[in-house]
Design an enzyme around this catalytic site. Structure first.
Site, PDB file in Angstrom:
ATOM      1  N   ASP A 139       0.832  -1.214   0.000  1.00 34.68           N
ATOM      2  CA  ASP A 139       0.000   0.000   0.000  1.00 34.68           C
ATOM      3  C   ASP A 139       0.863   1.259   0.000  1.00 34.68           C
ATOM      4  O   ASP A 139       0.621   2.198   0.744  1.00 34.68           O
ATOM      5  CB  ASP A 139      -0.920  -0.030   1.230  1.00 34.68           C
ATOM      6  CG  ASP A 139      -2.133   0.873   1.018  1.00 34.68           C
ATOM      7  OD1 ASP A 139      -2.870   1.122   1.981  1.00 34.68           O
ATOM      8  OD2 ASP A 139      -2.313   1.361  -0.115  1.00 34.68           O
ATOM      9  N   LYS A 141       1.866   4.641  -0.901  1.00 31.91           N
ATOM     10  CA  LYS A 141       1.280   5.851  -1.501  1.00 31.91           C
ATOM     11  C   LYS A 141       1.586   6.996  -0.550  1.00 31.91           C
ATOM     12  O   LYS A 141       1.884   6.760   0.640  1.00 31.91           O
ATOM     13  CB  LYS A 141      -0.229   5.681  -1.702  1.00 31.91           C
ATOM     14  CG  LYS A 141      -0.996   5.343  -0.450  1.00 31.91           C
ATOM     15  CD  LYS A 141      -2.457   5.035  -0.754  1.00 31.91           C
ATOM     16  CE  LYS A 141      -3.172   4.619   0.529  1.00 31.91           C
ATOM     17  NZ  LYS A 141      -4.533   4.176   0.291  1.00 31.91           N
ATOM     18  N   ASN A 144       0.563   7.107   3.117  1.00 37.04           N
ATOM     19  CA  ASN A 144       1.127   6.179   4.117  1.00 37.04           C
ATOM     20  C   ASN A 144       2.580   6.467   4.413  1.00 37.04           C
ATOM     21  O   ASN A 144       3.302   5.615   4.920  1.00 37.04           O
ATOM     22  CB  ASN A 144       1.016   4.732   3.605  1.00 37.04           C
ATOM     23  CG  ASN A 144      -0.413   4.266   3.625  1.00 37.04           C
ATOM     24  OD1 ASN A 144      -1.232   4.832   4.345  1.00 37.04           O
ATOM     25  ND2 ASN A 144      -0.713   3.274   2.815  1.00 37.04           N
ATOM     26  N   ASP A 157       1.839   2.659   8.384  1.00 40.16           N
ATOM     27  CA  ASP A 157       0.579   2.001   8.043  1.00 40.16           C
ATOM     28  C   ASP A 157       0.774   0.626   7.409  1.00 40.16           C
ATOM     29  O   ASP A 157       0.589   0.431   6.207  1.00 40.16           O
ATOM     30  CB  ASP A 157      -0.227   2.890   7.075  1.00 40.16           C
ATOM     31  CG  ASP A 157      -1.697   2.511   7.121  1.00 40.16           C
ATOM     32  OD1 ASP A 157      -2.542   3.339   6.803  1.00 40.16           O
ATOM     33  OD2 ASP A 157      -1.958   1.358   7.502  1.00 40.16           O
ATOM     34  N   THR A 175      -6.344   2.715  -2.791  1.00 37.92           N
ATOM     35  CA  THR A 175      -6.900   3.431  -3.962  1.00 37.92           C
ATOM     36  C   THR A 175      -6.416   2.718  -5.215  1.00 37.92           C
ATOM     37  O   THR A 175      -5.397   2.041  -5.199  1.00 37.92           O
ATOM     38  CB  THR A 175      -6.326   4.858  -4.033  1.00 37.92           C
ATOM     39  OG1 THR A 175      -4.899   4.751  -4.139  1.00 37.92           O
ATOM     40  CG2 THR A 175      -6.672   5.664  -2.809  1.00 37.92           C
TER      41      THR A 175
HETATM   42  C1  FH5 Z   1      -3.059   7.264   9.092  1.00 43.51           C
HETATM   43  C2  FH5 Z   1      -2.485   8.150  10.160  1.00 43.51           C
HETATM   44  O1  FH5 Z   1      -2.328   7.717  11.294  1.00 43.51           O
HETATM   45  N1  FH5 Z   1      -2.173   9.429   9.784  1.00 43.51           N
HETATM   46  C3  FH5 Z   1      -1.486  10.339  10.593  1.00 43.51           C
HETATM   47  C4  FH5 Z   1      -2.242  11.003  11.668  1.00 43.51           C
HETATM   48  C5  FH5 Z   1      -1.092  11.574  12.487  1.00 43.51           C
HETATM   49  N2  FH5 Z   1      -0.055  10.520  12.445  1.00 43.51           N
HETATM   50  C6  FH5 Z   1       1.296  10.715  12.842  1.00 43.51           C
HETATM   51  C7  FH5 Z   1       2.092   9.651  13.285  1.00 43.51           C
HETATM   52 CL1  FH5 Z   1       1.427   8.051  13.367  1.00 43.51          CL
HETATM   53  C8  FH5 Z   1       3.417   9.867  13.658  1.00 43.51           C
HETATM   54  N3  FH5 Z   1       3.988  11.080  13.595  1.00 43.51           N
HETATM   55  C9  FH5 Z   1       3.236  12.124  13.159  1.00 43.51           C
HETATM   56  N4  FH5 Z   1       3.588  13.413  12.998  1.00 43.51           N
HETATM   57  C10 FH5 Z   1       2.480  14.046  12.538  1.00 43.51           C
HETATM   58  C11 FH5 Z   1       2.456  15.462  12.229  1.00 43.51           C
HETATM   59  C12 FH5 Z   1       3.520  16.330  12.402  1.00 43.51           C
HETATM   60  N5  FH5 Z   1       3.111  17.536  11.995  1.00 43.51           N
HETATM   61  C13 FH5 Z   1       3.881  18.763  11.985  1.00 43.51           C
HETATM   62  N6  FH5 Z   1       1.828  17.479  11.592  1.00 43.51           N
HETATM   63  C14 FH5 Z   1       1.425  16.213  11.740  1.00 43.51           C
HETATM   64  C15 FH5 Z   1       0.061  15.745  11.392  1.00 43.51           C
HETATM   65  N7  FH5 Z   1       1.426  13.203  12.382  1.00 43.51           N
HETATM   66  C16 FH5 Z   1       1.907  11.989  12.778  1.00 43.51           C
HETATM   67  C17 FH5 Z   1      -0.324   9.689  11.305  1.00 43.51           C
END
Ligand code: FH5
Length: 286
Positions: A139, A141, A144, A157, A175
Site C-alpha cells: 500500500d 502511496k 502512508n 501504516d 486506492t
Molecule cells: C493514518 C495516520 O495515522 N495518519 C497520521 C495522523 C497523524 N499521524 C502521525 C504519526 Cl502516526 C506519527 N507522527 C506524526 N507526525 C504528525 C504530524 C507532524 N506535523 C507537523 N503534523 C502532523 C500531522 N502526524 C503523525 C499519522
C-alpha cells in the site's frame, strides 16, 4: 531512553496527552510525552467497537502490530509498543516531525528533482529491508508516508502488508491509482502477485513526486484501463534520467521491473544522493 530499552508493559497513565495530530483510518493520533523519560511519541487510539464492525479490520490491526513491532529501519516508522483498555487499543508510534508526506506534496504541488530522488532512494532502502524479510507493503502511496524533521522518509501504516507467501491471491485494497496491473487484472489464470508490486507503486510514487499527480489518475474505469496498459505520459519538464527510472518501474511484467538494488545505482539517484563520499570523489575514483 526508557521507552526504547527493554520491552515493557505500557499504560495510559504513563503519557501526558498533547494535541491531536490527525485522524487515521480507524482512530485518532495524539502527540504524547512519556512522563518519566520525557520522550515524545505519537499515540494512535483505536476503538475496539469500530474494529469489530469491519470484518478483517481487527486482523489487519493485529498484523500491523505484529509486523511493525519487529521492524528496525531509519525509514520505517517505529512501533515502540501497544496496550489496551476495555474499549480501546493504543499503539505507541514514533513521532514524525514534519507529518504526512501527501500534505507536504500538496503544499509544494510537486517536489524538485533532488528532493524527489532523495525520497525515492530512502523508499528503496526501506523496501529492500522489508523484502529481505519477505514482507510486501502493498500500500505504498503518499498517504502512508510520514516525514521526519531532517526530511527523512518514514514508511508507516502496515495494515495492508503481508508476509510473502509463495504467490499471494490478490485482494482489493487501497486506492486504484497505486495498484499494479497484476493486482487489478481479474480473469487471468491466477491474478497472484509478489513483492514486485511494491516496485510498481514506487514508480507511481516517483511520478507523483515529480508531476504532482498520479500517472494513471482518471475516472475509475479509465484508471483501470490505463494501468492495465501502463498507459501514461511523462510531461516534458521531467528530466531524462527521472523519465528513464519511471519507465523502468512502470513495466507491466513484474519480473522486468528495475530491482531495488539497481534503483540505488540509477544515474538519477546517484546524481542527487551523495551517500558518504562526495560525488566528485566518486568521479575521481573511477
Ligand atoms: C493514518 C495516520 O495515522 N495518519 C497520521 C495522523 C497523524 N499521524 C502521525 C504519526 Cl502516526 C506519527 N507522527 C506524526 N507526525 C504528525 C504530524 C507532524 N506535523 C507537523 N503534523 C502532523 C500531522 N502526524 C503523525 C499519522
Amino acid at each position: 531512553v526508557t521507552l526504547l530499552d527493554e520491552p515493557r508493559t505500557f499504560h495510559l497513565g504513563m503519557f501526558e496527552i498533547g494535541k491531536p495530530l490527525g485522524k487515521g483510518k480507524f482512530g485518532r493520533v495524539y502527540l504524547v510525552k512519556e512522563r518519566t523519560s520525557g520522550f515524545i511519541c505519537a499515540l494512535k487510539v483505536l476503538y475496539k467497537s469500530e474494529l469489530q464492525q469491519g470484518s478483517g479490520v481487527e486482523k489487519q490491526v493485529r498484523r500491523e502490530i505484529e509486523i511493525q513491532s519487529n521492524l528496525r529501519h531509519p525509514n520505517i516508522l517505529r512501533l515502540f509498543g501497544h496496550f489496551h483498555d476495555p474499549k480501546r487499543i493504543f499503539l505507541i508510534l514514533e513521532f514524525a516531525g514534519q507529518g504526512e508526506l501527501y500534505k507536504l506534496l500538496r503544499k509544494e504541488s510537486r517536489f524538485p528533482e533532488w528532493k524527489a530522488a532523495q525520497y525515492v532512494a530512502q523508499m528503496a532502502s526501506a523496501l529492500q529491508y522489508l523484502h529481505r524479510k519477505h514482507i510486501i507493503h502493498r500500500d505504498i502511496k503518499p498517504e502512508n508516508i510520514l516525514v521526519g524533521v531532517h526530511d527523512e522518509i518514514k514508511l508507516s501504516d502496515f495494515g495492508w502488508s503481508v508476509h510473502t507467501p509463495n504467490r499471494r491471491r490478490a485482494t482489493l485494497c487501497g486506492t486504484l491509482d497505486y495498484l499494479p496491473p497484476e493486482m487489478i487484472k481479474s480473469g487471468s489464470r491466477d491474478n497472484t502477485y509478489d513483492e514486485k508490486v511494491d516496485l510498481w507503486s514506487l514508480g507511481v510514487l516517483t511520478y507523483e513526486f515529480l508531476v504532482g499527480e498520479a500517472p494513471f489518475e482518471d475516472t475509475p474505469v479509465m484508471t483501470h484501463r490505463r494501468i492495465a496498459r501502463a498507459d501514461m505520459t511523462i510531461p516534458p519538464f521531467v528530466s531524462a534520467e527521472a523519465r528513464d527510472l519511471i519507465k523502468k518501474l512502470l513495466v507491466l511484467d513484474p519480473d522486468k521491473r528495475l530491482a531495488l538494488e539497481a534503483i540505488q545505482e540509477h544515474p538519477w539517484i546517484l546524481k542527487h544522493c551523495v551517500k558518504g563520499e562526495r560525488a566528485s570523489n566518486r568521479e575521481k575514483s573511477k
